[in-house]
Design a protein around this motif. Structure first.
Motif, mmCIF file in Angstrom:
data_model
loop_
_atom_site.group_PDB
_atom_site.id
_atom_site.type_symbol
_atom_site.label_atom_id
_atom_site.label_comp_id
_atom_site.label_asym_id
_atom_site.label_seq_id
_atom_site.Cartn_x
_atom_site.Cartn_y
_atom_site.Cartn_z
ATOM 1 N N LEU A 349 0.809 -1.207 0.000
ATOM 2 C CA LEU A 349 0.000 0.000 0.000
ATOM 3 C C LEU A 349 0.845 1.261 0.000
ATOM 4 C CD1 LEU A 349 -2.743 1.440 0.289
ATOM 5 C CD2 LEU A 349 -2.562 1.112 2.754
ATOM 6 N N GLN A 350 1.848 1.341 0.876
ATOM 7 C CA GLN A 350 2.627 2.573 0.994
ATOM 8 C C GLN A 350 3.364 2.891 -0.296
ATOM 9 O OE1 GLN A 350 5.276 2.668 4.336
ATOM 10 N NE2 GLN A 350 5.982 4.751 3.939
ATOM 11 N N LEU A 351 3.948 1.873 -0.938
ATOM 12 C CA LEU A 351 4.665 2.111 -2.193
ATOM 13 C C LEU A 351 3.704 2.541 -3.290
ATOM 14 C CD1 LEU A 351 7.287 2.041 -3.785
ATOM 15 C CD2 LEU A 351 6.853 -0.388 -4.263
ATOM 16 N N ALA A 352 2.536 1.916 -3.353
ATOM 17 C CA ALA A 352 1.544 2.287 -4.370
ATOM 18 C C ALA A 352 1.115 3.741 -4.204
ATOM 19 C CB ALA A 352 0.337 1.360 -4.282
ATOM 20 N N LEU A 353 0.902 4.168 -2.953
ATOM 21 C CA LEU A 353 0.500 5.553 -2.706
ATOM 22 C C LEU A 353 1.623 6.529 -3.045
ATOM 23 C CD1 LEU A 353 -1.492 5.160 0.643
ATOM 24 C CD2 LEU A 353 -2.403 5.469 -1.660
ATOM 25 N N GLN A 354 2.873 6.137 -2.816
ATOM 26 C CA GLN A 354 3.991 6.993 -3.197
ATOM 27 C C GLN A 354 4.033 7.174 -4.711
ATOM 28 O OE1 GLN A 354 7.275 4.855 -1.309
ATOM 29 N NE2 GLN A 354 7.541 6.513 0.153
ATOM 30 N N TRP A 355 3.873 6.092 -5.442
ATOM 31 C CA TRP A 355 3.860 6.180 -6.899
ATOM 32 C C TRP A 355 2.730 7.091 -7.375
ATOM 33 C CZ3 TRP A 355 5.182 1.358 -10.291
ATOM 34 C CH2 TRP A 355 6.429 0.841 -9.905
ATOM 35 N N GLN A 356 1.546 6.870 -6.841
ATOM 36 C CA GLN A 356 0.403 7.663 -7.277
ATOM 37 C C GLN A 356 0.542 9.118 -6.868
ATOM 38 O OE1 GLN A 356 -2.491 3.780 -6.883
ATOM 39 N NE2 GLN A 356 -3.137 5.640 -5.881
ATOM 40 N N GLY A 357 1.255 9.365 -5.755
ATOM 41 C CA GLY A 357 1.475 10.738 -5.329
ATOM 42 C C GLY A 357 2.223 11.558 -6.356
ATOM 43 N N THR A 358 3.141 10.933 -7.106
ATOM 44 C CA THR A 358 3.859 11.670 -8.142
ATOM 45 C C THR A 358 2.909 12.120 -9.251
ATOM 46 O OG1 THR A 358 4.425 9.684 -9.438
ATOM 47 C CG2 THR A 358 5.951 10.334 -7.693
ATOM 48 N N PHE A 359 1.882 11.328 -9.524
ATOM 49 C CA PHE A 359 0.884 11.729 -10.515
ATOM 50 C C PHE A 359 0.030 12.893 -10.007
ATOM 51 C CE2 PHE A 359 1.780 7.510 -12.251
ATOM 52 C CZ PHE A 359 1.723 7.753 -13.620
ATOM 53 N N PHE A 360 -0.351 12.840 -8.731
ATOM 54 C CA PHE A 360 -1.218 13.886 -8.196
ATOM 55 C C PHE A 360 -0.506 15.234 -8.132
ATOM 56 C CE2 PHE A 360 -3.588 10.241 -6.162
ATOM 57 C CZ PHE A 360 -4.740 10.416 -6.916
ATOM 58 N N VAL A 361 0.759 15.267 -7.716
ATOM 59 C CA VAL A 361 1.459 16.552 -7.658
ATOM 60 C C VAL A 361 1.664 17.111 -9.062
ATOM 61 C CG1 VAL A 361 2.599 16.064 -5.466
ATOM 62 C CG2 VAL A 361 3.766 15.492 -7.593
ATOM 63 N N GLY A 362 1.900 16.231 -10.051
ATOM 64 C CA GLY A 362 2.024 16.690 -11.427
ATOM 65 C C GLY A 362 0.721 17.260 -11.943
ATOM 66 N N TRP A 363 -0.386 16.606 -11.634
ATOM 67 C CA TRP A 363 -1.716 17.088 -12.052
ATOM 68 C C TRP A 363 -1.968 18.477 -11.483
ATOM 69 C CZ3 TRP A 363 -6.350 18.605 -9.839
ATOM 70 C CH2 TRP A 363 -7.488 18.549 -10.644
ATOM 71 N N VAL A 364 -1.703 18.638 -10.204
ATOM 72 C CA VAL A 364 -1.921 19.932 -9.557
ATOM 73 C C VAL A 364 -1.028 21.004 -10.178
ATOM 74 C CG1 VAL A 364 -1.660 21.213 -7.394
ATOM 75 C CG2 VAL A 364 -2.714 18.943 -7.389
ATOM 76 N N GLY A 365 0.247 20.681 -10.397
ATOM 77 C CA GLY A 365 1.168 21.659 -10.972
ATOM 78 C C GLY A 365 0.732 22.130 -12.337
ATOM 79 N N ILE A 366 0.269 21.233 -13.188
ATOM 80 C CA ILE A 366 -0.151 21.594 -14.541
ATOM 81 C C ILE A 366 -1.443 22.409 -14.510
ATOM 82 C CG2 ILE A 366 -1.010 20.634 -16.725
ATOM 83 C CD1 ILE A 366 1.054 18.390 -16.369
ATOM 84 N N VAL A 367 -2.406 21.992 -13.687
ATOM 85 C CA VAL A 367 -3.665 22.739 -13.596
ATOM 86 C C VAL A 367 -3.417 24.157 -13.098
ATOM 87 C CG1 VAL A 367 -5.893 22.874 -12.423
ATOM 88 C CG2 VAL A 367 -5.100 20.686 -13.310
ATOM 89 N N LEU A 368 -2.583 24.312 -12.060
ATOM 90 C CA LEU A 368 -2.310 25.648 -11.523
ATOM 91 C C LEU A 368 -1.540 26.508 -12.528
ATOM 92 C CD1 LEU A 368 -1.420 25.041 -7.771
ATOM 93 C CD2 LEU A 368 -3.595 25.708 -8.785
#
Length: 441
Positions: A349-368
């Protein structure tokens, strides 16, 4: 009202723009969104941050995280309220159809993980207090959630959480007071953390901030809830519902409570596990602690099941053209959560959430970045847009860095997403907007 409109209302407009007449009163939306505050995960994150970096550094990092989340959420609230778009529709306009599918997949997977995470806590609390095979408690917990999730969530969720939030606050306050009597409160701020100062590659407060970047799924969730906001209430929601009041409660207050409970009740603990937080609650409160855990999980798992079912609906509609009713999808989510509970989900679980976290920060950065340059939101329906390539590459680099043990991987993903998308956004901002373009920012 037409049948299609009734279906959309029942499914909380999972596939379409929320019309003005479907917007929610401010307190109803606040209570629905604040279901996120009572997750056991936030106590766990606070305890983990203090274990790694020490209490003082962790608290500084939490303060920085509150400011950061408030600043990021503010423009996202305005975007969602002015447009009525959810995170998938925003992604479709910015990244193409592939982006809409990817954000729905990420949100569905992450919220299913958290549903397993939080549901397992309740089952473990029941198991420790009353015994019986824990697999039966898994089943009872999942089945107990299903009736709460049938139909449109905002028709009842605000009322439910309006009742449960005070219970959570009172129960947590009592747990902290009793824990203080059991431990040594005067030494709380002096805990140095288990990682020696010389072994730290980054300041402790920055390590805490990076730890909390991993849960930036809160940002797309903000969009999914804020689209129900009335435009007259935007300033209120930017401050209270999704702003600094919300951020302070979810990160600072919960995080500090998690640190305090674990250090007072389990002073010899060197690894902060969620079971440690649960033990720190049940130890001082007994049966009342078990009931408090149940209350917290009813609140947070309403949100987890809602997000998971809504995004699975989107995936079914986009990938296989199946329009599944919400009750059917909720049952499917429940079955999936139960099956995952039976596996050793915490091992990955922890590794999966770390991987997905890189997608979420990228999404936020591009939208902003798109919002800051006031670039138009093009509704042209294409499979992939240039922003999608930037997003995926920035996340892939972050994942590689995570696998090599580089602590600041999410910051690198965020920087690459912003820098990579900047020239694309500038080009869009200079180009004349087509007739069908929607200006939502």
């Amino acid at each position: 009202m037409s049948t299609s409109t009734e279906d959309e209302r029942a499914d909380d407009y999972a596939h379409s723009i929320v019309p003005p007449e479907a917007r929610a009163p401010r307190m109803s939306l606040t209570m629905a969104s604040w279901s996120l505050i009572s997750a056991m995960a936030w106590l766990f994150y606070g305890a983990l941050a203090a274990t790694l970096t020490g209490t003082r550094q962790a608290l500084i990092g939490l303060l920085v995280s509150v400011v950061l989340f408030s600043l990021v959420n503010s423009p996202l609230v305005r975007l969602a309220a002015s447009s009525g778009l959810n995170s998938a529709l925003v992604s479709a306009r910015l990244f193409g159809r592939a982006g809409s599918v990817l954000i729905a997949l990420l949100l569905a997977a992450t919220t299913v993980y958290f549903a397993v995470f939080e549901g397992s806590v309740v089952a473990e609390a029941f198991h420790q207090y009353w015994g019986m095979d824990i697999r039966w408690w898994y089943l009872i917990v999942v089945i107990g959630m299903l009736p709460l999730m049938m139909g449109g969530i905002l028709t009842w969720m605000g009322k439910l959480n309006g009742v449960l939030l005070p219970l959570y606050v009172v129960g947590m306050t009592a747990a902290v007071i009793l824990a203080a009597r059991q431990g040594e409160p005067g030494r709380f701020l002096d805990f140095p953390g288990v990682v020696p100062e010389a072994a730290r590659t980054l300041p402790g407060w920055l390590t805490t901030v990076i730890l909390y970047l991993g849960v930036w799924l809160v940002m797309p969730t903000t969009v999914d809830f804020a689209r129900f906001a009335r435009t007259d209430d935007v300033r209120y929601h930017q401050t209270v519902t999704f702003g600094w009041v919300f951020s302070a409660g979810i990160f600072l207050v919960n995080g500090a409570a998690g640190m305090f409970l674990v250090q007072m009740v389990l002073p010899g603990t060197t690894i902060a596990a969620e079971n440690g937080v649960v033990t720190a609650l049940v130890g001082p409160l007994g049966l009342a602690g078990v009931l408090l855990i149940v209350v917290t999980q009813i609140r947070i798992n309403t949100l987890n099941f809602y997000q998971a079912s809504m995004n699975l609906q989107r995936l079914l509609r986009q990938l296989v053209r199946v329009h599944a009713p919400r009750p059917v999808v909720v049952v499917g989510v429940g079955a999936l959560v139960f099956v995952l509970m039976l596996t050793d989900v915490f091992s990955y679980l922890q590794l999966a959430l770390q991987w997905q976290g890189t997608f979420f920060v990228g999404w936020v950065g591009i939208v902003l970045t798109h919002l800051s340059l006031r670039a138009p939101w093009r509704t042209d329906d294409v499979p992939v847009k240039p922003a999608f390539c930037v997003w995926v590459v920035s996340a892939a680099v972050g994942i590689v860095l995570i696998q090599t043990g580089y602590e600041a991987a999410p910051l690198v993903s965020l920087a690459l997403a912003v820098i990579g998308y900047l020239p694309i956004a500038k080009r869009h901002a200079r180009a004349p907007a087509p007739a069908e373009t929607e200006h939502t920012g």
